[in-house]
Design a protein around this motif. Structure first.
Motif, PDB file in Angstrom:
ATOM      1  N   THR A  75       0.849  -1.243  -0.037  1.00  0.00           N
ATOM      2  CA  THR A  75      -0.021   0.064   0.018  1.00  0.00           C
ATOM      3  C   THR A  75       0.778   1.239  -0.089  1.00  0.00           C
ATOM      4  O   THR A  75       0.318   2.390   0.204  1.00  0.00           O
ATOM      5  CB  THR A  75      -0.861   0.098   1.192  1.00  0.00           C
ATOM      6  N   LEU A 112      -2.520  -8.171  -3.440  1.00  0.00           N
ATOM      7  CA  LEU A 112      -3.205  -6.833  -3.599  1.00  0.00           C
ATOM      8  C   LEU A 112      -2.110  -5.733  -3.727  1.00  0.00           C
ATOM      9  O   LEU A 112      -1.260  -5.743  -2.794  1.00  0.00           O
ATOM     10  CB  LEU A 112      -4.198  -6.510  -2.648  1.00  0.00           C
ATOM     11  N   ARG A 159      -1.636  -1.413  -4.296  1.00  0.00           N
ATOM     12  CA  ARG A 159      -2.076  -0.107  -4.744  1.00  0.00           C
ATOM     13  C   ARG A 159      -1.193   0.237  -5.779  1.00  0.00           C
ATOM     14  O   ARG A 159       0.048   0.356  -6.029  1.00  0.00           O
ATOM     15  CB  ARG A 159      -1.740   0.821  -3.437  1.00  0.00           C
ATOM     16  N   GLU A 197      -1.168  -6.014 -13.493  1.00  0.00           N
ATOM     17  CA  GLU A 197      -1.944  -7.278 -13.808  1.00  0.00           C
ATOM     18  C   GLU A 197      -1.231  -8.336 -14.674  1.00  0.00           C
ATOM     19  O   GLU A 197      -1.776  -9.540 -14.568  1.00  0.00           O
ATOM     20  CB  GLU A 197      -3.184  -6.631 -14.704  1.00  0.00           C
ATOM     21  N   ARG A 222      -3.706  -8.365  -8.481  1.00  0.00           N
ATOM     22  CA  ARG A 222      -5.030  -7.426  -8.118  1.00  0.00           C
ATOM     23  C   ARG A 222      -4.823  -5.980  -8.023  1.00  0.00           C
ATOM     24  O   ARG A 222      -4.283  -5.532  -6.975  1.00  0.00           O
ATOM     25  CB  ARG A 222      -5.965  -7.913  -7.650  1.00  0.00           C
ATOM     26  N   ILE A 231      -5.060  -2.048  -7.634  1.00  0.00           N
ATOM     27  CA  ILE A 231      -6.105  -1.190  -7.316  1.00  0.00           C
ATOM     28  C   ILE A 231      -5.753   0.342  -7.326  1.00  0.00           C
ATOM     29  O   ILE A 231      -4.958   0.598  -6.779  1.00  0.00           O
ATOM     30  CB  ILE A 231      -6.444  -1.410  -5.472  1.00  0.00           C
ATOM     31  N   SER A 232      -6.214   0.873  -8.412  1.00  0.00           N
ATOM     32  CA  SER A 232      -5.881   2.271  -8.763  1.00  0.00           C
ATOM     33  C   SER A 232      -6.375   3.213  -7.968  1.00  0.00           C
ATOM     34  O   SER A 232      -7.500   3.120  -7.545  1.00  0.00           O
ATOM     35  CB  SER A 232      -6.283   2.570 -10.311  1.00  0.00           C
ATOM     36  N   ASP A 286      -9.035   5.638  -9.786  1.00  0.00           N
ATOM     37  CA  ASP A 286     -10.007   4.844 -10.185  1.00  0.00           C
ATOM     38  C   ASP A 286     -10.966   4.735  -8.838  1.00  0.00           C
ATOM     39  O   ASP A 286     -12.052   4.794  -8.926  1.00  0.00           O
ATOM     40  CB  ASP A 286      -9.961   3.377 -10.895  1.00  0.00           C
ATOM     41  N   ALA A 287     -10.263   4.175  -7.684  1.00  0.00           N
ATOM     42  CA  ALA A 287     -10.889   3.937  -6.345  1.00  0.00           C
ATOM     43  C   ALA A 287     -11.663   5.300  -6.019  1.00  0.00           C
ATOM     44  O   ALA A 287     -12.796   5.380  -5.566  1.00  0.00           O
ATOM     45  CB  ALA A 287      -9.932   3.388  -5.493  1.00  0.00           C
TER      46      ALA A 287
END
Length: 621
Positions: A473, A497, A499, A510, A515, A517-518, A521-522
């Motif tokens: 993160t 995961l 960030r 990807e 996975r 997590i933008s 976008d989030a």
């Protein structure tokens, strides 16, 4: 030889120092501190170094132990939150009642027939060995992060049974000394001690709560005065009740602690930190002192019979009462076994047995004193050494430690994610290199491993080999990508995961099967949700508190082959199956949808109902 004033001060200071070192070793090696405290007491005692002996404290030992026990019991009760009882209400109540009765009767019968002592003495030993106690359970739960329902049941049982067992033992002790046998007289003694303690505890807690809320405690020094007021209240409750009815102080301290801990008083965080430090010092001193007072001849005199009693208490009576009390509840078999085999006895049995032994010798009953101290301490030694010492290994073998999550980066995102996961009972470890961030996260009660998350050995030492999820993160995409690559190649967790701060880097993550997590976008999706779906967003913000959404694999034979319409009435109230995932496809099921083994279902609803539904769908969870 009685210690002089200067020698006594030196001795007390040394014992406290040893206790602090024991706590540091506990944190370093992830072994409950009681193991080190007990070992330190034996080494310092007359059987090894002879630093501490029966006469080291003169006539002050009784008062020192009494006040120390009051602080320990008060601190444990202060942490007993009523809302946590919802985690296992039925089992907790049974452990405090049916379980305590099984432990008392089972131990009493075993001691009577195996050691050949009279019934009242056997009952006294049985009463003392009912108690597990927060002083041994809390250190175990600090190094073994079991699910909330298990921790709540063990902690509550320890606190409540500590008090009731101590009072019951005191009543039986006085009955032996005064030669009282009538059940009515014994009940009257028990009721008097417990009732007195509750009343005095209520009064003292009421006064302290009023003072904390409505009295100006000095604006410049209010937190310190609040801490001192609470500590003074604990000692006053103990001393006041003890003055009214002998040995009712333990119940008073526990009552006051429970009320103050649940009263939402000002400066609660400062009070909690202060009490924890004081209790650590007191616990270290008392546990080492009592262990040092034990003479091995008491243990040897019991012979094989003592080992038989300890074995029956630990591997027969305890598992029996746990399985009886948790029947029909949502504990897994592994959790039941963990609760059965990790229940060491602690400071209350040790301290009360020591004080009783002194009185028995004064009354001309040395043989009773020897069998009492020998049996109680033998059970304490064996359960602490085996059950507390190997608690983490037992938990790992039984697979009762929740999902381990490694989070790289203890910034705002990492800490917030860690708190949300911990609130749901997961085992979370943060990895952070920045010293200030490490300190801030630890001050917030989070577990942090200091080191560079891009170093394989740092990840391994943080527990990545056993992690199901690794989440990175940090605010640096290069770091997040490197951590993802290391986690995939070296540890192969179920889920990785990451960030992603720059949307252009999403494809790179990807391509690794991570996975991504933008952050951009989030954030945009969050704004969109607030605009288009405000009711859903407001409900989702309560997840982990009043609402919950969880996904789990279906393994229960009661669900496999059944339709959603068939399953619906069997689910707990106020929850439903919202999604079904199979072979990479996720659907919103209708009533005719039939579940198959291996399907993953998403359950939505109130938090307790969702957790109960998860146990229904996947009993091993």
């Amino acid at each position: 030889m009685a210690a002089g004033g200067g020698n006594l001060i030196t001795l007390v200071a040394a014992l406290i120092g040893v206790g602090v070192v024991a706590q540091i070793l506990s944190d370093r090696f992830r072994i409950p501190s009681v193991v080190f405290l007990l070992a330190s007491g034996v080494i310092l005692g007359p059987e090894v170094l002879g630093v501490v002996g029966p006469d080291s404290f003169g006539n002050a030992l009784s008062a020192i132990v009494g006040l120390s026990v009051a602080i320990i019991v008060f601190e444990g009760a202060f942490h007993l939150r009523i809302d946590r009882l919802r985690e296992a209400p039925s089992a907790t109540f049974k452990l405090m009642t049916i379980g305590a009765a099984i432990a008392l009767v089972g131990t009493m019968v075993t001691v009577h027939y195996v050691l050949g002592v009279r019934w009242m003495v056997a009952a006294l030993i049985g009463a003392l060995l009912v108690a597990t106690g927060p002083t041994v359970i809390a250190p175990i739960l600090e190094v073994v992060p079991v699910r909330n329902r298990v921790g709540a049941a063990l902690e509550t049982e320890g606190i409540v049974n500590d008090v009731t067992a101590a009072i019951l033992a005191i009543v039986i002790f006085e009955a032996i000394i005064e030669d009282v046998h009538a059940p009515a007289a014994l009940l009257a003694l028990f009721t008097q001690r417990l009732g007195t303690g509750i009343v005095v505890g209520l009064v003292v807690a009421g006064v302290v709560i009023y003072a904390l809320r409505y009295v100006d405690l000095s604006p410049g020094n209010a937190p310190q005065n609040a801490r001192l007021l609470v500590l003074g209240g604990a000692l006053v409750a103990y001393g006041g009740a003890d003055a009214v009815a002998t040995e009712a102080g333990v119940a008073a301290a526990a009552t006051a602690g429970i009320l103050l801990g649940n009263a939402d008083v000002p400066y609660e965080e400062e009070i909690t930190d202060f009490k924890g430090d004081v209790t650590l010092i007191v616990l270290s001193f008392v546990f080492i002192t009592l262990a040092a007072l034990l003479q091995f001849e008491y243990l040897i005199a019991l012979g094989l019979g003592g080992l038989v009693v300890a074995a029956v208490v630990a591997v027969v009576i305890r598992p029996l009462l746990v399985f009886v009390c948790t029947a029909g509840d949502r504990f897994t078999r592994g959790e039941r076994l963990f609760m059965s085999f990790v229940a060491p006895r602690g400071i209350i049995p040790a301290s009360v047995a020591t004080l009783f032994a002194v009185e028995f010798r004064a009354q001309g009953m040395p043989e009773v004193a020897s069998v009492l101290v020998g049996t109680v301490f033998l059970v304490i030694f064996l359960t602490v050494a085996l059950e507390a010492g190997f608690a983490r290994q037992i938990a790992e073998f039984l697979d009762v430690i929740p999902m381990r999550v490694i989070i790289i980066g203890a910034g705002n995102v990492g800490q917030t994610l860690a708190r949300r996961l911990e609130d749901r009972g997961e085992n979370v470890v943060l990895v952070e290199e920045d010293v200030n961030s490490v300190e801030a996260a630890r001050n917030g009660g989070l577990t942090v491993h200091h080191g560079d998350g891009t170093d394989t050995e740092v990840l391994r030492s943080a527990g990545a080999e056993n992690a199901k999820i690794v989440a990175t993160t940090t605010g640096d995409d290069d770091v997040n990508l490197l951590v993802s690559q290391l986690a995939e190649s070296k540890f192969s967790p179920e889920t990785i995961l990451a960030r992603v701060n720059n949307p252009d880097n999403v494809d790179a993550f990807e391509d690794l099967g991570v996975r991504a997590i933008s952050a951009v976008d989030a954030t945009a999706m969050a704004f969109d949700d607030y605009i288009e779906r405000p009711a859903l967003v407001n409900w989702m913000s309560e997840i982990g508190e009043s609402g919950e959404v969880q996904e789990i694999e279906v393994t229960s034979e009661e669900l496999i082959g059944k339709t959603i319409a068939d399953i619906g009435p069997k689910l707990p109230p106020r929850c439903l199956i919202a999604l079904v995932s199979r072979d990479g496809e996720t659907i919103v099921p209708d009533g005719d949808c039939t579940l198959e083994r291996g399907d993953r279902i998403t359950v939505i609803g109130e938090d307790e109902s969702v957790l109960e539904a998860l146990s229904f769908a996947h009993p091993e969870e």
